[in-house]
Scaffold this motif. Structure first.
Motif, mmCIF file in Angstrom:
data_model
loop_
_atom_site.group_PDB
_atom_site.id
_atom_site.type_symbol
_atom_site.label_atom_id
_atom_site.label_comp_id
_atom_site.label_asym_id
_atom_site.label_seq_id
_atom_site.Cartn_x
_atom_site.Cartn_y
_atom_site.Cartn_z
ATOM 1 N N ALA A 241 6.546 -143.385 82.266
ATOM 2 C CA ALA A 241 7.537 -143.333 81.188
ATOM 3 C C ALA A 241 8.536 -144.479 81.246
ATOM 4 O O ALA A 241 8.997 -144.955 80.210
ATOM 5 N N ASP A 242 8.867 -144.935 82.459
ATOM 6 C CA ASP A 242 9.923 -145.946 82.634
ATOM 7 C C ASP A 242 11.175 -145.470 81.894
ATOM 8 O O ASP A 242 11.709 -144.426 82.218
ATOM 9 N N SER A 243 11.621 -146.214 80.899
ATOM 10 C CA SER A 243 12.836 -145.820 80.168
ATOM 11 C C SER A 243 12.513 -145.170 78.822
ATOM 12 O O SER A 243 13.392 -144.991 77.985
ATOM 13 N N ASP A 244 11.246 -144.839 78.628
ATOM 14 C CA ASP A 244 10.818 -144.211 77.375
ATOM 15 C C ASP A 244 11.138 -142.715 77.440
ATOM 16 O O ASP A 244 10.370 -141.913 77.973
ATOM 17 N N THR A 245 12.283 -142.332 76.887
ATOM 18 C CA THR A 245 12.717 -140.935 76.977
ATOM 19 C C THR A 245 11.808 -139.995 76.192
ATOM 20 O O THR A 245 11.632 -138.836 76.578
ATOM 21 N N ALA A 246 11.234 -140.476 75.097
ATOM 22 C CA ALA A 246 10.336 -139.638 74.308
ATOM 23 C C ALA A 246 9.082 -139.318 75.106
ATOM 24 O O ALA A 246 8.598 -138.175 75.110
ATOM 25 N N GLN A 247 8.541 -140.330 75.808
ATOM 26 C CA GLN A 247 7.351 -140.104 76.622
ATOM 27 C C GLN A 247 7.675 -139.185 77.795
ATOM 28 O O GLN A 247 6.878 -138.315 78.152
ATOM 29 N N GLU A 248 8.849 -139.370 78.386
ATOM 30 C CA GLU A 248 9.248 -138.508 79.488
ATOM 31 C C GLU A 248 9.361 -137.060 79.020
ATOM 32 O O GLU A 248 8.906 -136.135 79.702
ATOM 33 N N ALA A 249 9.974 -136.856 77.852
ATOM 34 C CA ALA A 249 10.119 -135.505 77.308
ATOM 35 C C ALA A 249 8.754 -134.871 77.053
ATOM 36 O O ALA A 249 8.547 -133.677 77.316
ATOM 37 N N GLN A 250 7.816 -135.673 76.528
ATOM 38 C CA GLN A 250 6.467 -135.162 76.272
ATOM 39 C C GLN A 250 5.790 -134.770 77.590
ATOM 40 O O GLN A 250 5.134 -133.732 77.676
ATOM 41 N N GLY A 251 5.960 -135.617 78.604
ATOM 42 C CA GLY A 251 5.372 -135.322 79.901
ATOM 43 C C GLY A 251 5.936 -134.048 80.502
ATOM 44 O O GLY A 251 5.186 -133.192 81.009
ATOM 45 N N LEU A 252 7.249 -133.881 80.429
ATOM 46 C CA LEU A 252 7.880 -132.674 80.966
ATOM 47 C C LEU A 252 7.399 -131.430 80.232
ATOM 48 O O LEU A 252 7.167 -130.379 80.849
ATOM 49 N N GLU A 253 7.259 -131.547 78.914
ATOM 50 C CA GLU A 253 6.810 -130.411 78.118
ATOM 51 C C GLU A 253 5.382 -130.015 78.481
ATOM 52 O O GLU A 253 5.054 -128.815 78.559
ATOM 53 N N MET A 254 4.521 -131.015 78.745
ATOM 54 C CA MET A 254 3.137 -130.700 79.108
ATOM 55 C C MET A 254 3.080 -130.037 80.487
ATOM 56 O O MET A 254 2.309 -129.093 80.693
ATOM 57 N N VAL A 255 3.887 -130.515 81.402
ATOM 58 C CA VAL A 255 3.917 -129.900 82.730
ATOM 59 C C VAL A 255 4.437 -128.469 82.627
ATOM 60 O O VAL A 255 3.879 -127.545 83.227
ATOM 61 N N ARG A 256 5.501 -128.281 81.851
ATOM 62 C CA ARG A 256 6.047 -126.934 81.684
ATOM 63 C C ARG A 256 5.027 -125.999 81.025
ATOM 64 O O ARG A 256 4.864 -124.840 81.437
ATOM 65 N N THR A 257 4.330 -126.500 80.013
ATOM 66 C CA THR A 257 3.314 -125.689 79.333
ATOM 67 C C THR A 257 2.241 -125.230 80.312
ATOM 68 O O THR A 257 1.857 -124.053 80.342
ATOM 69 N N ALA A 258 1.765 -126.162 81.129
ATOM 70 C CA ALA A 258 0.738 -125.820 82.118
ATOM 71 C C ALA A 258 1.283 -124.826 83.141
ATOM 72 O O ALA A 258 0.577 -123.909 83.582
ATOM 73 N N ALA A 259 2.549 -125.017 83.522
ATOM 74 C CA ALA A 259 3.169 -124.111 84.492
ATOM 75 C C ALA A 259 3.272 -122.700 83.934
ATOM 76 O O ALA A 259 2.955 -121.709 84.618
ATOM 77 N N GLU A 260 3.718 -122.590 82.698
ATOM 78 C CA GLU A 260 3.883 -121.271 82.085
ATOM 79 C C GLU A 260 2.548 -120.573 81.872
ATOM 80 O O GLU A 260 2.479 -119.343 81.825
ATOM 81 N N LYS A 261 1.478 -121.367 81.757
ATOM 82 C CA LYS A 261 0.145 -120.778 81.581
ATOM 83 C C LYS A 261 -0.540 -120.471 82.906
ATOM 84 O O LYS A 261 -1.691 -120.050 82.929
ATOM 85 N N GLY A 262 0.194 -120.717 84.010
ATOM 86 C CA GLY A 262 -0.305 -120.258 85.305
ATOM 87 C C GLY A 262 -0.923 -121.301 86.206
ATOM 88 O O GLY A 262 -1.433 -120.950 87.283
ATOM 89 N N ASN A 263 -0.903 -122.578 85.840
ATOM 90 C CA ASN A 263 -1.470 -123.601 86.721
ATOM 91 C C ASN A 263 -0.529 -123.813 87.909
ATOM 92 O O ASN A 263 0.625 -124.213 87.737
ATOM 93 N N HIS A 264 -1.012 -123.533 89.119
ATOM 94 C CA HIS A 264 -0.101 -123.559 90.259
ATOM 95 C C HIS A 264 0.324 -124.977 90.638
ATOM 96 O O HIS A 264 1.403 -125.175 91.203
ATOM 97 N N PHE A 265 -0.492 -125.982 90.332
ATOM 98 C CA PHE A 265 -0.057 -127.357 90.574
ATOM 99 C C PHE A 265 1.141 -127.701 89.687
ATOM 100 O O PHE A 265 2.101 -128.332 90.122
ATOM 101 N N ALA A 266 1.065 -127.251 88.433
ATOM 102 C CA ALA A 266 2.162 -127.490 87.492
ATOM 103 C C ALA A 266 3.402 -126.696 87.891
ATOM 104 O O ALA A 266 4.530 -127.202 87.810
ATOM 105 N N GLN A 267 3.211 -125.463 88.331
ATOM 106 C CA GLN A 267 4.342 -124.645 88.767
ATOM 107 C C GLN A 267 5.033 -125.284 89.976
ATOM 108 O O GLN A 267 6.268 -125.324 90.048
ATOM 109 N N PHE A 268 4.232 -125.788 90.893
ATOM 110 C CA PHE A 268 4.773 -126.464 92.075
ATOM 111 C C PHE A 268 5.552 -127.712 91.662
ATOM 112 O O PHE A 268 6.683 -127.944 92.112
ATOM 113 N N ALA A 269 4.966 -128.518 90.775
ATOM 114 C CA ALA A 269 5.619 -129.742 90.333
ATOM 115 C C ALA A 269 6.898 -129.445 89.568
ATOM 116 O O ALA A 269 7.931 -130.100 89.765
ATOM 117 N N TYR A 270 6.852 -128.431 88.714
ATOM 118 C CA TYR A 270 8.016 -128.112 87.890
ATOM 119 C C TYR A 270 9.154 -127.582 88.764
ATOM 120 O O TYR A 270 10.328 -127.894 88.529
#
Length: 421
Positions: free
Chosen positions: A119-148
């Motif tokens: 993402a570097d300084s791309d806040t939109a890309q960072e936000a998208q990345g965080l949202e994808m990690v959160r989505t995976a975490a909420e759906k039960g992926n333990h790697f995503a839960q650990f990362a989040y």
């Protein structure tokens, strides 16, 4: 020799699974699900020797059979990271994107991490990345839960240990060995305050260790080594340190140094001790770097090598190890492995002294007396530094203070004996 029966039972079950999976594939090479499961075992080294070539061939076999999105994601990660195959991030992302579009949450997590890392300084890309990690975490992926959970632990999402703990708990319950280890750390270090914190730490370190996590193995060994929540048992500690070292834990490798150098539980083996110490130092363990420097700078050591000693002290000093910083001052003062330079020696002494290290405080006081490194002769400042050192019980500082009272310094540096770390 100590054996952990529960851990060995887990390994036996994994080996039995491997045998069953391989037999099933012999009967039906198009069994994509079995090829996929077996690929994960070899990719992650779960109870078997890690083998990326086997993992690649198996996951490719699974993907080619029915374009299984699970296999597509794993195949994508292998291309993305260059596991056995030549690194190709574009091809890896294409495979992961396909898996993500097919609803594979592991791929969703992997793409999210890719977006965050780049993402570097791309806040939109960072936000998208965080949202994808959160989505995976909420759906039960333990790697995503650990990362989040880690995002709240390290402050990326605003430091909040309570939220981090909750995500680690969910991840550990879902099978994350890393999250189990982190829960152990949080209990052991008092981040989570409960009456039975050490017992909880032991529980999670054991859980992590049984899931083949090197950090869990090392910390479980440390609990037995120090008798924390369990009876001290060097045999058990040595077992887990050995397991953790084989999994790449540099701290466990360093822990084995003491066992081999002192003959604790195992045979006394100075050559092997030196070998594991060098491995730990090369892996960045600060205490190992300092210990290696001490051995290499000991004039009575068969390994005496001042230049190498200076190198390792420098490595440890970069991590603000006060003993190593002071030892570098000693080496520059005496010209051991480096060009003699009193001013540089003083700089090192001052750095460690200002951080409160007693030996260095004494050395700074001595430099005021001896007028070394460009210092003026200043008995009052010398006494101040020596007193700080003496207050910590450093005998040499106490002795020099007494000598200052009984006999003024003559200016002859020979009168003031060299101080060694």
């Amino acid at each position: 020799m100590y054996r952990d029966s529960v851990y060995d039972e887990i390994l036996q079950k994994v080996n039995e699974e491997v045998t069953q999976y391989e037999r099933k594939l012999e009967i039906d090479p198009t069994d994509a699900a079995t090829a996929y499961r077996l690929s994960l075992i070899y990719k992650d080294g779960l109870g078997v020797t890690k083998d990326y070539e086997k993992a690649y061939q198996l996951v490719l076999q699974s993907y080619d059979t029915d374009q299984n999105p699970l296999a597509a994601n794993v195949l994508g990660t292998m291309y993305y990271n260059g596991m056995y195959v030549e690194k190709n991030q574009e091809q890896g992302l294409q495979l992961m994107q396909y898996a993500h579009e097919q609803g594979n949450i592991a791929a969703t997590f992997n793409i999210g991490i890719h977006l965050l890392v780049n993402a570097d300084s791309d806040t939109a890309q960072e936000a998208q990345g965080l949202e994808m990690v959160r989505t995976a975490a909420e759906k039960g992926n333990h790697f995503a839960q650990f990362a989040y959970g880690g995002f709240y632990d390290d402050g990326r999402m605003g430091q909040d240990y309570t939220i981090a703990f909750e995500w680690y708990q969910r991840a550990a319950d879902s099978g994350s060995s890393g999250a189990a280890a982190n829960l152990g750390f949080m209990y052991r270090n008092g981040v989570i305050e409960v009456d039975d914190a050490d017992d909880k730490a032991l529980e999670y370190f054991r859980k992590s260790a049984y899931m083949h996590n090197a950090h869990g193995m090392y910390n479980l060994g440390s609990m037995y080594d120090n008798g924390i929540s369990v009876e001290e048992n060097q045999a058990v500690a040595f077992y887990w340190f050995t397991k953790a070292a084989s999994k790449g834990s540099a701290n466990a490798t360093y822990a084995l140094y003491r066992y081999y150098s002192e003959g604790i539980y195992t045979d006394y083996d100075p050559e092997l001790a030196m070998e594991v110490l060098e491995q730990a130092a090369a892996s960045g363990v600060t205490a190992a770097q300092r210990d290696l420097g001490n051995i290499l700078s000991d004039e009575d050591s068969e390994y005496l090598d001042y230049e190498k000693a200076a190198y390792w002290f420098e490595q440890a000093a970069e991590e603000d190890d006060l003993i190593s910083i002071n030892n570098l001052g000693w080496m520059y003062e005496n010209g051991f492995g480096v060009e003699q330079d009193y001013a540089t020696a003083l700089n090192y002494f001052y750095k460690a002294a200002e951080a409160g290290y007693a030996v260095a405080q004494c050395n700074v006081g001595r430099y005021y007396i001896e007028q070394r490194g460009g210092m003026p002769k200043d008995i009052e400042h010398a006494k101040q530094w020596l007193q700080l050192s003496a207050d910590q019980g450093y005998e040499r500082a106490i002795q020099l203070l007494e000598e200052l009272r009984d006999k003024p310094p003559s200016g002859d540096s020979g009168f003031w004996k060299k101080l060694f770390s």
